[in-house]
Design a protein around this motif. Structure first.
Motif, PDB file in Angstrom:
ATOM      1  N   VAL A   1       0.838  -1.194   0.000  1.00 15.55           N
ATOM      2  CA  VAL A   1       0.000   0.000   0.000  1.00 15.55           C
ATOM      3  C   VAL A   1       0.874   1.246   0.000  1.00 15.55           C
ATOM      4  N   SER A   2       0.512   2.212  -0.860  1.00 11.71           N
ATOM      5  CA  SER A   2       1.175   3.505  -0.907  1.00 11.71           C
ATOM      6  C   SER A   2       0.184   4.590  -0.520  1.00 11.71           C
ATOM      7  N   ARG A   3       0.617   5.521   0.328  1.00 10.24           N
ATOM      8  CA  ARG A   3      -0.217   6.647   0.747  1.00 10.24           C
ATOM      9  C   ARG A   3       0.325   7.927   0.124  1.00 10.24           C
ATOM     10  N   ILE A   4      -0.534   8.616  -0.606  1.00  8.11           N
ATOM     11  CA  ILE A   4      -0.142   9.839  -1.319  1.00  8.11           C
ATOM     12  C   ILE A   4      -0.743  11.026  -0.593  1.00  8.11           C
ATOM     13  N   THR A   5       0.105  11.979  -0.222  1.00 10.32           N
ATOM     14  CA  THR A   5      -0.349  13.184   0.456  1.00 10.32           C
ATOM     15  C   THR A   5      -0.250  14.370  -0.489  1.00 10.32           C
ATOM     16  N   VAL A   6      -1.348  15.117  -0.613  1.00 11.17           N
ATOM     17  CA  VAL A   6      -1.410  16.273  -1.501  1.00 11.17           C
ATOM     18  C   VAL A   6      -1.738  17.505  -0.663  1.00 11.17           C
ATOM     19  N   GLN A   7      -0.985  18.573  -0.849  1.00 11.55           N
ATOM     20  CA  GLN A   7      -1.224  19.833  -0.159  1.00 11.55           C
ATOM     21  C   GLN A   7      -1.701  20.851  -1.187  1.00 11.55           C
ATOM     22  N   LEU A   8      -2.949  21.332  -1.053  1.00 11.96           N
ATOM     23  CA  LEU A   8      -3.525  22.280  -1.989  1.00 11.96           C
ATOM     24  C   LEU A   8      -3.525  23.680  -1.379  1.00 11.96           C
ATOM     25  N   PRO A   9      -3.072  24.694  -2.130  1.00 10.46           N
ATOM     26  CA  PRO A   9      -3.047  26.054  -1.593  1.00 10.46           C
ATOM     27  C   PRO A   9      -4.427  26.700  -1.553  1.00 10.46           C
ATOM     28  N   THR A  10      -5.347  26.192  -2.377  1.00 16.22           N
ATOM     29  CA  THR A  10      -6.692  26.758  -2.433  1.00 16.22           C
ATOM     30  C   THR A  10      -7.628  25.709  -2.996  1.00 16.22           C
ATOM     31  N   GLN A  11      -8.912  25.931  -2.857  1.00 19.13           N
ATOM     32  CA  GLN A  11      -9.871  24.997  -3.439  1.00 19.13           C
ATOM     33  C   GLN A  11      -9.738  25.032  -4.968  1.00 19.13           C
ATOM     34  N   THR A  12      -9.699  23.834  -5.556  1.00 20.02           N
ATOM     35  CA  THR A  12      -9.493  23.755  -7.004  1.00 20.02           C
ATOM     36  C   THR A  12      -9.941  22.393  -7.501  1.00 20.02           C
ATOM     37  N   GLU A  13     -10.059  22.268  -8.829  1.00 22.80           N
ATOM     38  CA  GLU A  13     -10.338  20.988  -9.452  1.00 22.80           C
ATOM     39  C   GLU A  13      -9.056  20.162  -9.463  1.00 22.80           C
ATOM     40  N   VAL A  14      -9.164  18.914  -9.015  1.00 14.52           N
ATOM     41  CA  VAL A  14      -7.988  18.064  -8.851  1.00 14.52           C
ATOM     42  C   VAL A  14      -8.218  16.733  -9.563  1.00 14.52           C
ATOM     43  N   ARG A  15      -7.142  16.220 -10.168  1.00 15.39           N
ATOM     44  CA  ARG A  15      -7.164  14.860 -10.718  1.00 15.39           C
ATOM     45  C   ARG A  15      -5.845  14.192 -10.346  1.00 15.39           C
ATOM     46  N   LEU A  16      -5.935  12.951  -9.819  1.00 18.61           N
ATOM     47  CA  LEU A  16      -4.760  12.191  -9.425  1.00 18.61           C
ATOM     48  C   LEU A  16      -4.805  10.835 -10.120  1.00 18.61           C
ATOM     49  N   ASP A  17      -3.755  10.512 -10.907  1.00 17.61           N
ATOM     50  CA  ASP A  17      -3.699   9.278 -11.677  1.00 17.61           C
ATOM     51  C   ASP A  17      -2.354   8.602 -11.494  1.00 17.61           C
TER      52      ASP A  17
END
Length: 931
Positions: free
Chosen positions: A855-871
């Motif tokens: 299992v891999s855990r991916i952490t994403v830090q967003l500066p503001t609300q936005t549309e996001v896609r992770l692939d």
């Protein structure tokens, strides 16, 4: 002229995992000076790259700095300081003030590494070349076929299955073979282990001194060990099917009688296994006398090696006896033209020989215009009427006789149902009308699977083709020379930094227009046409920073102007406003040999060498500038032709040329000390400051006015000991940061230097076409080295990629430049920065553990609300899994990937990429799945 301290790039690769920002990049506006101050601090000495980017489209507005931190970084980086402060004057690369400060950010990247991204243009089928060369084929027991021939002026030995599909390349040899098994090639033994080919000829791009270093080498047969027996003249050597040699010695296939004290041999040399494995048949070869050193005057018929014979060779002893001899063989060139066909040099009275399962011997008798059939004691049993027979093969399944006929104006494949009482053919197809009477001769082999009979045919000017026998007709299954995606014999590439389109040019003496690759998701080579749909015929194609294409017309034989064009696929002239023409106004250069490059600068400078190897500079206005003459002619003309190659500008107006000379502190590449191409023919890139009038003299060799001679080896320079041929050139590149990208074909490596001469990164190692690193391809794939070159000769760069033209592997290699750190920080304290609190925040992504299982855990830090896609993608760009998508709030988000694809199936162990798209920005993170 400065000396430099060299820092080897591999150290950066070893330390890059530990690189971090002590202080994050920050850019502050200085209201008093209207400048910006950029600050950051790195945890250790490494390479850094600083630029101003437009976050709306990720384009770079200003390339500010790039280099190796430490004792000798290039300006504006400070010496011996991990904390850097850089002042930006608010101008772009062209010197214009920016007006969209609210859309700009500073980007700091550090810890450069290279990753193979794409391969394009390789042609694994074409052997098309000089019609005077004779290819060779050999049938394996499983119905597959080995083909030995010329492509792109280089020798290749490849294997194909019975259906014509590529299987593997045997020569040039694959990387990773045991060192002691490839010594016969002539190799450089590397101190870290392994080997690399030794350069034998730069002009011929020859990387072996073995028996394969000759266009007349043929494959004889497979011995009882299943090894390929190679023969060249009177020499014989065996090679395994993986490309390794069984021994390092060459055996004499013929020991006696000795060659006569006459000219020759003339004619095509055919060795054919006899029904008795103790013997070989030798046909086609004869001796005679020259006429004025160029043509056959008379053929010898009285001596042992006279024309009109089939010889028998004892495999063990090498003793030759005459097995068959014709009567009344014509002697003079005129008589031979009348009796046996055209071609005063290389047409013999007897050409190809073959045997069938019963031991019958089939002889192509051009004198009697027939295929004669003999028993093993050379008694004539019958014949097939056939005009101009050159090569013959027999079907084991049906006994059908296949003949290639070669006469004036036509090369044909003809089938006869047998040889007894057969007078007419049952099938025929014309192969080509482009034939001549020289030594190049056709070849053929028959392969059978079930009830299907297929015929491979080969000839120098058509390459190879595979036909199927349909009974009364032939159908073409595969034409090996019809691959329109081929980049064979290209000499240099030009990269449009704005679009990543890559244009490639065939070598100087080859006809044909330019080709380009635009879509790297499907890298197909397309022709470059003018708006009138005709091929664009220019030499030295070069893209300028303005996106225009420059080059010199090939149609003008000697002097030619530098011309400017617009577009990538349909090219239109781009006229200058003051002249209405698209040329620089002055004819320079000698088009036939002077392919040493054109340079275009950020201030509109143009530069190219003339026929006397002076460097002329112009402005992109159509008028000449000061006519800066840098190269002098006070040395030996021969030396001048060998010493200069390539020219480039950087944004500051400094210019760079390639010269065949090395500084005293030249970078040493261990393992190549006995390779003359590296030690004697490699040179350096030399920097001259803007406006400098310098000189490179040749007797003795010296440089004046240079700002720096870079220590990385550049070349090798064309021109062997006996030749000054300028048709094999190497080309370096200078990117907008002032980094110099330097190829060296003899070491199979690319060197990236900063502007102070520090070596940032070295990548690449020897490998043949099967070396594709993490990529896949047709046939067998060799994973090592990670980035392979056989003869890297020309390089070009865009913002994120380096493109390398590999002239022996006949492909363009696209390499992605990755960085251990990649940070974008927004503007602060500027009136136009309306959302400073958001723009100064950082978009980031990481994963843990790495490597992981399961299992891999991916952490994403967003500066503001936005549309996001992770692939998730494979290292080759294939989509694996969609992890997340949709609008997400500012802050930290954690996602999980369990090593499965979109079908919930487990994926294999390997390297994978997480790709995060947040608004207009994209981040990529690499992870490793173990099992």
């Amino acid at each position: 002229m400065r000396t430099v301290t060299i820092t080897i790039g591999i150290l950066i690769l070893q330390l890059s995992a530990a690189i971090s920002f002590i202080k994050q990049p920050k850019m502050t506006f200085n209201a008093g000076s209207s400048n910006w101050t950029i600050t950051f601090e790195i945890s250790q000495n490494t390479d850094v790259e600083v630029s101003i980017v437009n976050v709306n489209d990720s384009s770079v507005v200003r390339h500010l700095a790039a280099g190796l931190l430490g004792a000798n970084p290039p300006a504006p980086l400070s010496v011996n300081n991990l904390a850097q402060t850089i002042v930006w004057d608010g101008k772009d690369d062209f010197g214009a003030a920016v007006t969209n400060a609210e859309s700009l950010s500073v980007r700091v990247r550090a810890g450069m590494s290279a990753r193979l991204s794409d391969l394009a243009g390789e042609d694994l089928y074409s052997f098309q070349g000089n019609p005077r060369s004779t290819p060779s084929m050999l049938l394996d027991k499983d119905g597959s076929v080995f083909i030995l021939g010329k492509a792109a002026d280089n020798t290749f030995l490849r294997k194909y299955d019975a259906a014509g599909n590529y299987v593997k390349t045997i020569f040039p040899p694959a990387a990773g073979l045991a060192t002691d098994s490839v010594v016969a090639y002539g190799i450089n033994v590397l101190p870290e282990g392994g080997w690399a080919p030794k350069t034998v000829s730069i002009v011929g791009r020859t990387i072996t001194s073995s028996i394969l270093n000759n266009s007349s080498t043929r494959m004889l047969n497979l011995n009882d060990k299943g090894e390929i027996v190679l023969v060249n003249g009177w020499d014989l050597q065996t090679i395994r099917k993986d490309g390794s040699f069984t021994n390092n010695k060459v055996k004499k296939i013929i020991t006696s009688p000795a060659a006569p004290a006459k000219n020759g041999p003339f004619g095509p040399q055919y060795f054919t296994p006899s029904h008795n494995p103790k013997y070989l048949y030798l046909s086609g070869m004869f001796y005679g006398t020259w006429d004025m050193g160029c043509w056959l005057a008379t053929a010898d018929t009285s001596g042992f090696w006279g024309d009109g014979q089939v010889f028998r060779v004892d495999v063990e002893t090498g003793v030759v006896t005459s097995w068959l001899k014709l009567d009344s063989v014509p002697v003079t060139a005129a008589a031979r033209n009348t009796a046996i066909g055209w071609g005063v040099n290389a047409i013999a009275t007897i050409h190809g020989v073959a045997t069938d399962e019963s031991g019958n011997v089939f002889v192509c008798d051009r004198l009697h215009k027939r295929v004669s059939v003999y028993d093993t004691s050379a008694q004539l049993k019958g014949s097939i009427p056939c005009v101009n027979p050159d090569y013959v093969a027999i079907s084991k399944r049906t006994g059908a006789v296949y003949v290639i006929t070669r006469g004036p104006g036509m090369l044909s494949l003809v089938k006869y149902d047998g040889w007894q009482n057969v007078t007419t053919s049952t099938a025929k197809t014309v192969l080509t009308s482009a034939v001549d009477g020289f030594s190049g001769a056709p070849i053929m082999t028959v392969t059978e699977s079930g009830t299907t009979t297929s015929i491979y045919v080969g000839y120098g000017s058509i390459g190879f083709r595979l036909y199927q026998d349909n009974g009364n007709s032939f159908s073409l299954v595969r034409d090996f020379s019809s691959n329109t995606n081929s980049a064979l014999r290209f000499e240099r590439i030009a990269v449009n930094r704005k679009t990543d389109a890559v244009m490639w040019e065939k070598e100087v003496y080859q006809t044909g227009g330019l080709n380009f690759i635009k879509n790297w998701q499907n890298p197909v080579s397309l022709p470059v046409n003018t708006t009138s749909r005709t091929p664009l015929q220019i030499a030295n194609p070069t893209y300028g920073p303005n996106g225009y294409l420059y080059g010199r017309p090939r149609s003008e034989a000697y002097l030619a102007p530098i011309c400017r064009y617009k577009g990538d696929s349909l090219i239109a002239p781009a006229p200058y406003s003051n002249t209405g023409r698209n040329n620089a106004g002055v004819d320079i250069g000698y088009e036939g040999t002077n392919h040493r490059g054109i340079a275009v600068g950020w201030q509109g400078q143009l530069a190219s060498f003339d026929e006397a190897y002076h460097l002329w500079m112009f402005r992109d206005t159509g008028n000449t500038d000061t006519g800066i003459t840098m190269m002098t002619t006070n040395g030996v003309g021969l030396g001048i032709r060998q010493y200069v190659n390539g020219v480039r500008f950087d944004p500051a107006g400094n210019f760079y040329i390639g010269v065949m000379m090395r500084p005293t502190n030249a970078m040493v590449i261990p393992g190549f000390s006995t390779d003359n191409a590296y030690t004697k023919r490699s040179g350096s890139v030399i920097k001259f400051s803007a406006g400098t009038v310098g000189a490179v003299n040749t007797n003795p060799l010296s440089v004046t006015g240079a700002a720096l001679i870079y220590p990385q080896p550049f070349g090798p320079f064309a021109g062997d000991n006996s030749s000054i041929c300028n048709c094999r050139n190497s080309y370096f590149d200078v990117d907008p940061y002032g980094r110099i990208i330097i190829p060296n074909a003899s070491t199979s490596q690319i060197y990236i230097s900063d502007n102070a001469g520090n070596n940032i990164l070295t990548f690449g190692a020897y490998g043949n076409t099967d070396s594709r690193g993490p990529l896949t391809g047709p046939g067998e794939t060799v994973s090592e080295p990670a980035i392979a070159f056989a003869w890297p000769t020309s390089v070009g760069s865009s913002e994120d990629y380096i493109y390398v033209a590999d002239a022996v592997n006949a492909r363009i290699v696209r390499v992605k430049m990755n960085f251990a750190l990649d940070n974008i920080a927004g503007l602060t304290d500027h009136p136009s920065s309306t959302d400073k609190s958001i723009r100064s925040l950082k978009l980031s992504m990481n994963s843990s553990p790495n490597p992981f299982n399961p299992v891999s855990r991916i952490t994403v830090q967003l500066p503001t609300q936005t549309e996001v896609r992770l692939d998730v993608y494979t290292i080759t760009g294939k989509h694996v899994k969609s992890i997340a998508g949709g609008s997400m709030a500012a802050g930290s988000h954690t996602f999980v990937w369990k090593g499965v694809d979109d079908r919930n199936l487990n994926v294999t162990a390997g390297i994978y990429l997480y790709r995060l798209t947040a608004g207009s920005r994209t981040l990529t993170y690499r992870t490793v799945l173990t099992k």
